[in-house]
Design a protein around this motif. Structure first.
Motif, short mmCIF file in Angstrom:
data_model
loop_
_atom_site.label_atom_id
_atom_site.label_comp_id
_atom_site.label_asym_id
_atom_site.label_seq_id
_atom_site.Cartn_x
_atom_site.Cartn_y
_atom_site.Cartn_z
N LYS A 25 0.85 -1.19 0.00
CA LYS A 25 0.00 0.00 0.00
C LYS A 25 0.88 1.24 0.00
O LYS A 25 2.08 1.16 0.21
N SER A 26 0.25 2.39 -0.17
CA SER A 26 0.98 3.64 -0.07
C SER A 26 1.19 3.98 1.41
O SER A 26 0.50 3.46 2.29
N ARG A 27 2.13 4.88 1.68
CA ARG A 27 2.42 5.27 3.06
C ARG A 27 1.22 5.92 3.74
O ARG A 27 1.00 5.74 4.92
N ILE A 28 0.44 6.64 2.96
CA ILE A 28 -0.72 7.30 3.56
C ILE A 28 -1.77 6.27 3.98
O ILE A 28 -2.43 6.42 5.00
N GLU A 29 -1.90 5.19 3.22
CA GLU A 29 -2.83 4.13 3.61
C GLU A 29 -2.35 3.45 4.88
O GLU A 29 -3.15 3.15 5.77
N TYR A 30 -1.04 3.20 4.99
CA TYR A 30 -0.50 2.63 6.22
C TYR A 30 -0.70 3.55 7.41
O TYR A 30 -0.99 3.11 8.51
N ALA A 31 -0.55 4.85 7.16
CA ALA A 31 -0.74 5.83 8.24
C ALA A 31 -2.18 5.76 8.76
O ALA A 31 -2.40 5.72 9.98
N PHE A 32 -3.15 5.76 7.85
CA PHE A 32 -4.55 5.66 8.27
C PHE A 32 -4.81 4.36 9.02
O PHE A 32 -5.42 4.37 10.09
N ASP A 33 -4.38 3.26 8.45
CA ASP A 33 -4.58 1.95 9.11
C ASP A 33 -3.99 1.96 10.51
O ASP A 33 -4.60 1.47 11.46
N SER A 34 -2.79 2.53 10.65
CA SER A 34 -2.10 2.54 11.94
C SER A 34 -2.82 3.41 12.96
O SER A 34 -3.00 3.02 14.11
N MET A 35 -3.27 4.60 12.55
CA MET A 35 -3.97 5.49 13.48
C MET A 35 -5.30 4.88 13.90
O MET A 35 -5.68 4.95 15.08
N LEU A 36 -6.01 4.26 12.97
CA LEU A 36 -7.29 3.64 13.32
C LEU A 36 -7.09 2.44 14.26
O LEU A 36 -7.86 2.25 15.20
N GLU A 37 -6.05 1.66 14.02
CA GLU A 37 -5.73 0.54 14.91
C GLU A 37 -5.36 1.06 16.30
O GLU A 37 -5.81 0.52 17.32
N PHE A 38 -4.57 2.10 16.34
CA PHE A 38 -4.16 2.71 17.62
C PHE A 38 -5.38 3.21 18.39
O PHE A 38 -5.49 3.00 19.60
N LYS A 39 -6.30 3.87 17.71
CA LYS A 39 -7.51 4.41 18.37
C LYS A 39 -8.41 3.28 18.87
O LYS A 39 -8.93 3.35 19.98
N SER A 40 -8.60 2.25 18.06
CA SER A 40 -9.56 1.21 18.44
C SER A 40 -9.00 0.21 19.46
O SER A 40 -9.75 -0.36 20.24
N ASN A 41 -7.68 0.02 19.49
CA ASN A 41 -7.10 -1.01 20.36
C ASN A 41 -6.42 -0.49 21.63
O ASN A 41 -6.09 -1.28 22.50
N TYR A 42 -6.22 0.84 21.72
CA TYR A 42 -5.49 1.38 22.86
C TYR A 42 -6.26 2.53 23.50
O TYR A 42 -6.53 3.53 22.87
N GLU A 43 -6.58 2.34 24.77
CA GLU A 43 -7.25 3.38 25.56
C GLU A 43 -6.18 4.08 26.40
O GLU A 43 -5.34 3.43 27.02
N ILE A 44 -6.21 5.39 26.39
CA ILE A 44 -5.23 6.16 27.16
C ILE A 44 -5.69 6.23 28.61
O ILE A 44 -6.83 6.62 28.88
N GLU A 45 -4.82 5.85 29.53
CA GLU A 45 -5.15 5.90 30.96
C GLU A 45 -5.55 7.31 31.36
O GLU A 45 -4.94 8.29 30.92
N ASN A 46 -6.57 7.41 32.20
CA ASN A 46 -7.07 8.68 32.74
C ASN A 46 -7.66 9.61 31.70
O ASN A 46 -7.84 10.79 31.95
N CYS A 47 -7.97 9.07 30.51
CA CYS A 47 -8.62 9.89 29.50
C CYS A 47 -10.05 10.15 29.97
O CYS A 47 -10.74 9.24 30.44
N SER A 48 -10.47 11.37 29.86
CA SER A 48 -11.81 11.75 30.27
C SER A 48 -12.85 10.95 29.50
O SER A 48 -12.66 10.61 28.34
N LYS A 49 -13.94 10.63 30.15
CA LYS A 49 -15.02 9.87 29.50
C LYS A 49 -16.07 10.81 28.89
O LYS A 49 -17.04 10.36 28.31
N ASP A 50 -15.86 12.11 29.03
CA ASP A 50 -16.80 13.06 28.45
C ASP A 50 -16.76 12.97 26.93
O ASP A 50 -15.75 12.56 26.34
N GLU A 51 -17.85 13.38 26.31
CA GLU A 51 -17.93 13.38 24.86
C GLU A 51 -16.83 14.28 24.28
O GLU A 51 -16.47 15.30 24.85
N GLU A 52 -16.29 13.87 23.16
CA GLU A 52 -15.28 14.63 22.41
C GLU A 52 -13.94 14.79 23.13
O GLU A 52 -13.22 15.74 22.89
#
Length: 150
Positions: A25-52
């Motif tokens: 794939k192109s680098r931009i496709e890998y970048a998107f895949d990586s950011m989406l994987e990071f968002k869906s699989n990793y929760e940041i400790e102490n991140c607020s549960k409020d919307e947005e």
């Protein structure tokens, strides 16, 4: 999986490196895949549960942050979070840079995921833009992962 904020750039970098091994794939496709994987699989400790308080942003344009250097076309994917009890936000950024001569008169754009019904719709809309399409076929100059406070 829960992770500490200070480990976020290291983990995103590991995900990106793992994803680009196939080079199909192109680098931009890998970048998107990586950011989406990071968002869906990793929760940041102490991140607020409020919307947005845990959102994705994609933005691109030709910028010149340092007048002593030539401008570059940047395509940045950002995960912006807010920790409990803190006023400021933190941005985990994956920035791709390209030679601006390949991007002509492409206008700066930004897309918050919260403005779409879901992440797939957000990504699909970005994939239709001139900036994304040109970045997909253009050689990457550099990529950088950073953590900044707003």
């Amino acid at each position: 999986m829960k992770i500490k904020l200070d480990k976020s750039t290291e983990i995103l970098s590991e995900i990106l490196e793992k994803n680009i091994i196939a080079k199909s794939k192109s680098r931009i496709e890998y970048a998107f895949d990586s950011m989406l994987e990071f968002k869906s699989n990793y929760e940041i400790e102490n991140c607020s549960k409020d919307e947005e308080t845990d959102e994705l942003l994609a933005e691109y344009g030709t910028y010149n942050w340092n007048p002593e250097e030539k401008p570059e076309f940047e395509f940045t994917l950002t995960r912006q979070i807010q920790l409990d009890g803190e006023e400021e936000y933190y941005q985990i950024k994956l920035k791709l840079t390209f030679d601006p001569k390949n991007f002509g008169e492409i206008e700066d754009m930004s897309f918050w995921a919260m403005d779409f019904d879901n992440l797939a719709e957000w990504k699909a809309e970005i994939e239709k833009t001139d900036g994304y399409l040109k970045a997909k076929e253009t050689e990457l100059l550099n990529h950088e992962i950073s953590l900044d406070a707003t």
